[in-house]
Scaffold this active site. Sequence first.
Site, mmCIF file in Angstrom:
data_model
loop_
_atom_site.group_PDB
_atom_site.id
_atom_site.type_symbol
_atom_site.label_atom_id
_atom_site.label_comp_id
_atom_site.label_asym_id
_atom_site.label_seq_id
_atom_site.Cartn_x
_atom_site.Cartn_y
_atom_site.Cartn_z
ATOM 1 N N CYS A 178 1.807 7.749 -7.116
ATOM 2 C CA CYS A 178 1.879 6.509 -7.015
ATOM 3 C C CYS A 178 3.264 6.138 -6.323
ATOM 4 O O CYS A 178 4.212 6.649 -7.027
ATOM 5 C CB CYS A 178 1.557 5.689 -8.114
ATOM 6 S SG CYS A 178 1.965 3.647 -7.898
ATOM 7 N N CYS B 93 1.230 3.896 0.296
ATOM 8 C CA CYS B 93 0.616 3.743 -0.970
ATOM 9 C C CYS B 93 -0.556 4.565 -1.101
ATOM 10 O O CYS B 93 -1.201 4.581 0.074
ATOM 11 C CB CYS B 93 0.169 2.285 -1.013
ATOM 12 S SG CYS B 93 -0.925 1.762 -2.572
#
Length: 278
Positions: A85, A200
């Site tokens: 992440c 992302c």
Amino acid sequence: MTSLSLNKQSILSRNSPIGVFDSGVGGISVLKHIHALLPHENLLYVADSKYAPYGGRTPAEITARCCEIADFLIAKNAKALVVACNTATAAAIDAMRAKYDLPSFNIPIIGMEPAVKPAAAATKNGIIGVLATVGTLKSAQFAALLETYGRNVEVVTQACVGLVECIERGELTHENTLKLIQQYCKPLLNEGADTIVLGCTHYPFVRPLIEQAVGKEVALIDTGAAVAKYLQKRLQELGLLSESQKAANLVFYTNSNAENAKQVISQLWGQSAEVKRL
Ligand code: DGL
């Protein structure tokens, strides 16, 4: 901490699992690269979906979540942690390394950042776009990344508020998801970006829609494969690469409240997944 550290070191082995986590299901895009490169490694994946998205949370909140998940994975004997992440890496990796990556603990913690460096090398017209969360784009780490690798190119950034939620719901081909993507890609196209960073880990799951929005001429770059390679290198250096020839054991953990959590995880993983409650 010291006795726990020594214990950990004594029981970690080549067959210990690798722990991978994200705010939700997005890090499964990274997990796929890891599994493809290291098919005999046992993998534990944590989707912190109850707290997704991380993008609008404070660094302190994200750090607390990351440490809780790291504790869980370390208790499961993880030999390495992958923070799959970008937002969590920006907010929490320094605190996590300070807490867990001590010589006595010896657990490598691999993070990830938007692929500004490869995008700056790949662009032909000198204009790159970055799609990411608010948290990533606002972070000091991202500012430092631009300072180091974005100096000789124009960098256009766009926060994609709401897109992570679409992917968490498994809405990978929905009309609304496409509309959101078109809306967020437009400013990058207007500025002439010829290379766009998927900053992302959720976004690779809607890559076909992003391609549809930006056209074939624009190159899309994500970092999943590079993270898998770096993980392999670190495990090799530490003598912790699995030597097993058996099929890997893969377990997904989620705290999602959604009834269809198993279905979404299996959809993203590409086959029926073993999913447990966190
Ligand atoms: N997959 C996370 C990332 O790479 C999503 C962040 C979020 O939950 O907002 O940034």
